[in-house]
Design a protein around this motif. Structure first.
Motif, mmCIF file in Angstrom:
data_model
loop_
_atom_site.group_PDB
_atom_site.id
_atom_site.type_symbol
_atom_site.label_atom_id
_atom_site.label_comp_id
_atom_site.label_asym_id
_atom_site.label_seq_id
_atom_site.Cartn_x
_atom_site.Cartn_y
_atom_site.Cartn_z
ATOM 1 N N LYS A 239 0.813 -1.216 0.000
ATOM 2 C CA LYS A 239 0.000 0.000 0.000
ATOM 3 C C LYS A 239 0.852 1.274 0.000
ATOM 4 O O LYS A 239 0.322 2.368 -0.077
ATOM 5 N N THR A 240 2.173 1.131 0.092
ATOM 6 C CA THR A 240 3.074 2.284 0.104
ATOM 7 C C THR A 240 3.198 2.834 -1.309
ATOM 8 O O THR A 240 3.495 2.088 -2.245
ATOM 9 N N ASP A 241 2.985 4.139 -1.455
ATOM 10 C CA ASP A 241 3.101 4.768 -2.771
ATOM 11 C C ASP A 241 4.530 5.199 -3.074
ATOM 12 O O ASP A 241 4.985 5.072 -4.215
ATOM 13 N N TYR A 242 5.219 5.739 -2.071
ATOM 14 C CA TYR A 242 6.583 6.224 -2.265
ATOM 15 C C TYR A 242 7.428 5.909 -1.033
ATOM 16 O O TYR A 242 6.952 6.001 0.094
ATOM 17 N N VAL A 243 8.691 5.591 -1.278
ATOM 18 C CA VAL A 243 9.680 5.518 -0.213
ATOM 19 C C VAL A 243 10.652 6.658 -0.466
ATOM 20 O O VAL A 243 11.191 6.798 -1.568
#
Length: 134
Positions: free
Chosen positions: A99-103
């Motif tokens: 569910k992470t869009d950006y790191v």
């Protein structure tokens, strides 16, 4: 609290981080007489069960986006980066998932960077984050 007490399973699964099993458990627990009695007793004792603080932004370049910060950023502290992301409508979490869009990766990013690469999550540096915020 009233909205939560009246929420159905299909409404609860729309909340980020709540899946179908958790939603069913929440709905069933809140429907129990003993739970409702406990909530009523808390209210009688003066407990306020309303959301406090400023409302989350409804517009901004990062509304609906989840970011993870890892490593040391050159110019922003983690706290400052988090505040900027939240002000732009985004959410900062501590672990990388599908569910992470950006790191956002700084120096010595560690295992979060590895996880992001495994999942194909887009990785940004500090300049990339600042560009998203503009």
């Amino acid at each position: 609290m009233d909205a939560l007490l009246g929420a159905a399973e299909d409404q609860l699964v729309e909340v980020e981080g709540i899946g179908p099993i958790m939603a069913r458990t929440i709905e069933e627990t809140l429907a129990e007489d003993r739970t409702r009695e406990l909530v009523d007793r808390f209210r009688e004792y003066g407990l306020k069960m309303e959301e406090e603080g400023p409302a989350a932004p409804v517009d901004g370049p990062l509304v609906g986006k989840t970011l993870v910060l890892t490593g040391t950023l050159p110019n922003l502290t983690r706290e400052d980066a988090t505040q900027r992301v939240e002000a732009a409508g985004g959410k900062v979490t501590g672990s990388v998932s599908k569910k992470t869009d950006y790191v956002v990766a700084g120096e010595d990013p560690g295992s979060k960077m590895t996880k992001a690469q495994e999942l194909g999550t887009e990785v940004l540096d500090e300049d990339g984050l600042l560009a998203l915020l503009d």
